[in-house]
Every structure is written in C-alpha cells, then in structure tokens.
Enzyme design. Structure first.
Site, short mmCIF file in Angstrom:
data_model
loop_
_atom_site.label_atom_id
_atom_site.label_comp_id
_atom_site.label_asym_id
_atom_site.label_seq_id
_atom_site.Cartn_x
_atom_site.Cartn_y
_atom_site.Cartn_z
N VAL A 36 0.83 -1.21 0.00
CA VAL A 36 0.00 0.00 0.00
C VAL A 36 0.86 1.27 0.00
O VAL A 36 0.52 2.26 -0.64
CB VAL A 36 -0.95 -0.01 1.22
CG1 VAL A 36 -1.62 1.34 1.41
CG2 VAL A 36 -1.99 -1.11 1.06
N ARG A 48 -22.97 -7.39 16.34
CA ARG A 48 -24.17 -7.31 17.17
C ARG A 48 -23.93 -7.83 18.58
O ARG A 48 -24.46 -7.30 19.55
CB ARG A 48 -25.30 -8.11 16.51
CG ARG A 48 -25.93 -7.43 15.31
CD ARG A 48 -27.14 -8.19 14.82
NE ARG A 48 -26.80 -9.55 14.40
CZ ARG A 48 -27.70 -10.46 14.02
NH1 ARG A 48 -28.98 -10.17 14.06
NH2 ARG A 48 -27.32 -11.65 13.62
N LYS A 105 -23.58 -8.65 -2.61
CA LYS A 105 -24.15 -8.78 -3.96
C LYS A 105 -25.61 -8.32 -4.03
O LYS A 105 -26.02 -7.70 -5.01
CB LYS A 105 -24.03 -10.22 -4.44
CG LYS A 105 -24.63 -11.24 -3.49
CD LYS A 105 -24.31 -12.65 -3.90
CE LYS A 105 -24.71 -13.65 -2.82
NZ LYS A 105 -23.83 -13.57 -1.64
N GLU A 129 -15.18 -6.53 -5.60
CA GLU A 129 -14.75 -7.77 -6.26
C GLU A 129 -15.32 -9.01 -5.58
O GLU A 129 -15.67 -9.99 -6.25
CB GLU A 129 -13.21 -7.85 -6.27
CG GLU A 129 -12.66 -9.08 -6.97
CD GLU A 129 -12.96 -9.09 -8.45
OE1 GLU A 129 -13.66 -10.02 -8.91
OE2 GLU A 129 -12.51 -8.16 -9.16
N ILE A 136 -12.24 -15.43 -7.21
CA ILE A 136 -11.90 -15.36 -8.64
C ILE A 136 -11.80 -13.90 -9.07
O ILE A 136 -12.74 -13.13 -8.91
CB ILE A 136 -12.98 -16.06 -9.49
CG1 ILE A 136 -13.15 -17.51 -9.04
CG2 ILE A 136 -12.60 -16.01 -10.97
CD1 ILE A 136 -14.32 -18.22 -9.69
N GLY A 187 -22.42 -29.01 4.62
CA GLY A 187 -22.24 -27.58 4.83
C GLY A 187 -22.19 -26.75 3.56
O GLY A 187 -21.93 -25.54 3.61
N GLU A 190 -27.22 -24.01 2.92
CA GLU A 190 -27.72 -23.47 4.18
C GLU A 190 -28.92 -24.28 4.65
O GLU A 190 -29.54 -25.02 3.88
CB GLU A 190 -28.14 -22.01 3.97
CG GLU A 190 -27.03 -21.09 3.49
CD GLU A 190 -26.01 -20.78 4.58
OE1 GLU A 190 -26.31 -21.03 5.77
OE2 GLU A 190 -24.92 -20.30 4.24
N ASP A 201 -29.55 -15.84 -5.53
CA ASP A 201 -28.14 -15.48 -5.40
C ASP A 201 -27.50 -15.29 -6.78
O ASP A 201 -26.83 -14.28 -7.02
CB ASP A 201 -27.42 -16.58 -4.63
CG ASP A 201 -25.92 -16.36 -4.53
OD1 ASP A 201 -25.50 -15.60 -3.66
OD2 ASP A 201 -25.18 -16.95 -5.34
N LYS A 205 -25.91 -11.78 -8.84
CA LYS A 205 -24.59 -11.75 -9.46
C LYS A 205 -24.68 -11.48 -10.96
O LYS A 205 -23.84 -10.76 -11.52
CB LYS A 205 -23.88 -13.08 -9.19
CG LYS A 205 -23.58 -13.29 -7.71
CD LYS A 205 -23.10 -14.71 -7.42
CE LYS A 205 -22.81 -14.90 -5.94
NZ LYS A 205 -22.43 -16.30 -5.62
#
Length: 432
Positions: A36, A48, A105, A129, A136, A187, A190, A201, A205
């Site tokens: 940087v 939370r 997203k 990104e 990716i 896993g 969900e 989803d 995208k």
C-alpha cells in the site's frame, strides 16, 4: 513506511468472512504496508454480539455501527450482507468521503447506482470484487482490463451450492432432494437453501456482471430467474445420453436486432455439451466464460465462496483503495453510458430440449412437427424410442425466441397424441 499516516479501516461484520479479513490483516500486516505504501490499521469491528467473537481483539469490537462509520476512518469494509441496514451504513460512509469495500451482492444488484452517485459526490472509491465468484478475479477484469473491448457474452456458474447439487446428481444418478440433503449435511447448503436453489443469489450476481460488461444499469429485478428444484434425475440422464450435462447458468448477452442493441440477462438450468469449458466445473467451484470482440474467449475459474477465498478478494480491494488514498488517486467510476434496455425473457434467443411421452402409433411425429412449423421453430434433432403402448419423443430445437418456444410446448401439450410433456430444458453452449 516511516512517518506515513496509517490507513484506518472500519470492518462491519465479523462472521466467516469478517474473521478471515481480520486474520489476513494481522498475518500480512508487513506485506500490506509495503504494497500500500502505508500501514493498514484496523480501527474497529462492528458486531451485534461482542461476546461471541473471542477470536478477535475485544478492544476493537463495538455495537455502535454509526459511530464507527462516522469516526476518522478512511475505508469502510462491509461483510454483513442484506440490503438494510447495510445500504444506510454505506451511503453514510460514502457521503462522508470514506471509501467502501463490500461483498454485498444483493445490495449492489439493487442499489449500485445510488452507491456510485454517493461515491462520486465526495470522490470516494467503491470496490466490490468479492460480491461475485469469491476469490476469482472477475469483476476487475470486466471493469478495467476489458474496458477497451466490446464484451458480447458472459456465461457462467456463479453459485457453488447449486453446482455441488447438480454435479452430484450427474455423478451418482441421485435425485435432487437426496443430493440437496447431502449438500446440507456437508455444509455446502444453508439450512434454508432458498436463495441458492431458487436462483436469487445467481440473479444478483448476473445483474452485477451485466452492468459491468455492457455499461448499463441492470438490477436483480431485470433478471429472468429459474431455480433447480424441478431438475430431475431423468433430466440429468437425458443430458448424459446426448453428451451433455446440466448446470445452473447466469447468462448475460448483448443482442443485436433490427431495433438496435439490447441485453438479455437470465439465470436458469441448462444443458451444455460435455466438451464445453464450463462442463468440467464441478463441486462447489465457480467459473465464468467471457466472450469479447478483440480478446476472444476467456474463462475465469476458482473457489466462488467460503471465508478465506472471499476475504482474499476483500483484501485485494482494500489494497487498491488504500493505495488510492496514499497517492490521492481514484479508482474506476460507474460506467453506465450505454444504457442498453433489458429484453424480456420472451424475446431472448434460446434453444429447448423437450421430452414427450406420446402414443406409439404412426403420424405422431408429423403432428408434433406441424406445431413447431406453425410457430416458426426449427427442429435440430429428434430421438424416438417405442414401448408397448406409448413412446418417448425427444426434440432439440434450433434457436428461437423463448416466447415462441414456450408457445410451441404449450400447444404440443394439448395434442391428443401427447400423453405428457415430461420435461423442458434450455440448451446452451452449442452452435445454433
């Protein structure tokens, strides 16, 4: 760098991805400083329930999100997800001149225009990104590397859960429900898999990809969406018999017609040839196939989800915005100058694979073919298998509008010789 003012970062959210972001910031502190040109300092983490995050320094945790966003931080990193209150927090950050890195997203698919306007009003950066395809490097090539080219098509597998399920059905012959149960146990899915298996989803995208590829604002509401719950073991077997496999695809393409240019954006299961580059993308991996006038065909492949892969993309964005802060530069702005209209799904050019249960007697094929001719839909291939009292008829079409194909199927379903329209699936990735 001696004497260089640190870049202060506020992190909103500390779940799977947020925890990995903290770890990478800590483990790679020296390298990040060198990349940087200034130290990158984590100023606070908004959560939370602070007592549930023993893996991060307690002194960094706070429940006061507004106070953290309004403090003297330089960059706000958001990995909370959802539209509200994330939208309010990020707008507050951008209006306050703070650069934003987000993996959200759903928010970008609905409100990217508003967020970009807020960024422009203060000269802040907006990077995202990690919102599509995890680790990716995909959005930055679309946004920057291919900015001088004309992208014609973006087609890909952008949801790991559905790809795991369809890959499992293909390799084992199991049903959708059996493979979903396995994905949940491991896993990959969900407890409530609706956002994944119903295509929400992937649609978010697809909206982001189309916006970047075609320099036009596209929202999730513009995306035609179908999930994978209706994909059967018989569909998978039929695809295998034709040398194809089934994938849930996000397809964004530039369509040129007599009325000018427009965009088709859709998410749905489709058969693709096993020779296509996307056919070998299995398990929870993602891949996106991009076609451009000058660059030709490209494919981006890798892990599309998970804490570490997503955090990698977040850190890449963080380095970019931090560098801009150090040199008083700015990243790319929104490019929506083309403002191309989005075609309704009915006008989208596509192909169908249709499986029919028909009476096994002479003249059946001619009656079915007559309906295709009536709707100006050309037949590319036909396969018929007879049994004692009935037969299976499989038809693959040439390209036609989705509306014409749908009308054809509806009319065929009403023919006396057709016992049942067993399945209908689109075909992609082949010459039409």
């Amino acid at each position: 760098m001696p004497g260089q003012k640190p870049i202060k970062v506020a992190l909103l959210g500390c779940g799977t991805v947020g925890t990995e972001v903290v770890r990478l910031l800590t483990d790679q502190a020296a390298d990040l400083t060198a990349r940087v040109g200034a130290p990158v300092e984590l100023a606070g983490i908004a959560v939370r329930k602070p007592n549930k995050h023993r893996e991060v320094p307690a002194e960094l945790l706070t429940t006061d999100v507004d106070g953290l966003v309004e403090s003297d931080v330089d960059v706000v990193v958001e990995v909370v997800g959802g539209i509200e209150p994330a939208r309010t927090w990020l707008l507050k950050a951008l209006h306050g001149g703070k650069s934003v890195v987000t993996a959200n997203k759903a928010l970008l698919a609905e409100h990217s225009g508003e967020l970009f306007q807020a960024a422009d009003s203060t000269g802040a950066d907006l990077y995202f990104e990690a919102a599509v395809a995890g680790a990716i490097p995909l959005l930055r090539p679309l946004r920057e590397s291919l900015a001088g080219d004309r992208i014609t098509r973006v087609m890909g597998i952008v949801n790991g859960t559905t790809n795991f399920i369809l890959s499992g059905m293909d390799s084992t012959g199991a049903s959708y429900s059996e493979t979903l149960e396995e994905a949940t146990r491991l896993g990959y899915a969900e407890a409530d898999p609706t956002a994944d298996v119903d295509g929400f989803d992937a649609a978010s995208k697809a909206a982001i990809l189309a916006s970047l590829a075609f320099h036009s604002r596209v929202t999730a509401a513009d995306v035609h969406r179908e999930g994978i719950a209706s994909v059967s073991a018989a569909d998978i077997a039929a695809a295998k018999g034709l040398g194809r496999t089934v994938k849930l695809l996000a397809i964004c393409e530039r369509v040129t017609s007599a009325g000018g240019e427009s965009i088709s954006v859709r998410v749905h299961p489709a058969m693709i040839p096993r020779t296509h580059p996307l056919a070998g993308v299995n398990g929870a991996f993602n891949a996106v196939f991009v076609e451009a006038d000058a660059a030709g065909e490209m494919m981006f492949y890798g892990r599309g989800a998970g804490g570490a892969p997503t955090a990698s993309a977040v850190l890449g964005d963080l380095v970019a915005v931090a560098r801009n802060r150090v040199v008083s530069g700015r990243g790319p702005r929104e490019s929506a100058y083309a403002a191309l209209p989005v075609r309704p799904m009915g006008q989208a050019p596509t192909r169908y694979h249709i499986s029919l249960d028909v009476a096994d007697r002479p003249g059946v094929l001619s009656q079915v073919a007559a309906v295709f001719a009536e709707h100006d839909v050309s037949i590319a291939a036909v396969r018929q298998e007879g049994r004692v009292d009935d037969a299976s008829l499989v038809i693959v079409t040439h390209a036609a509008t989705d509306a014409a194909l749908r009308s054809t199927v509806d009319k065929i379903g009403g023919l006396p010789v057709v016992r049942e329209v067993v399945s209908v699936m689109r075909v992609e990735g082949e010459e039409t």
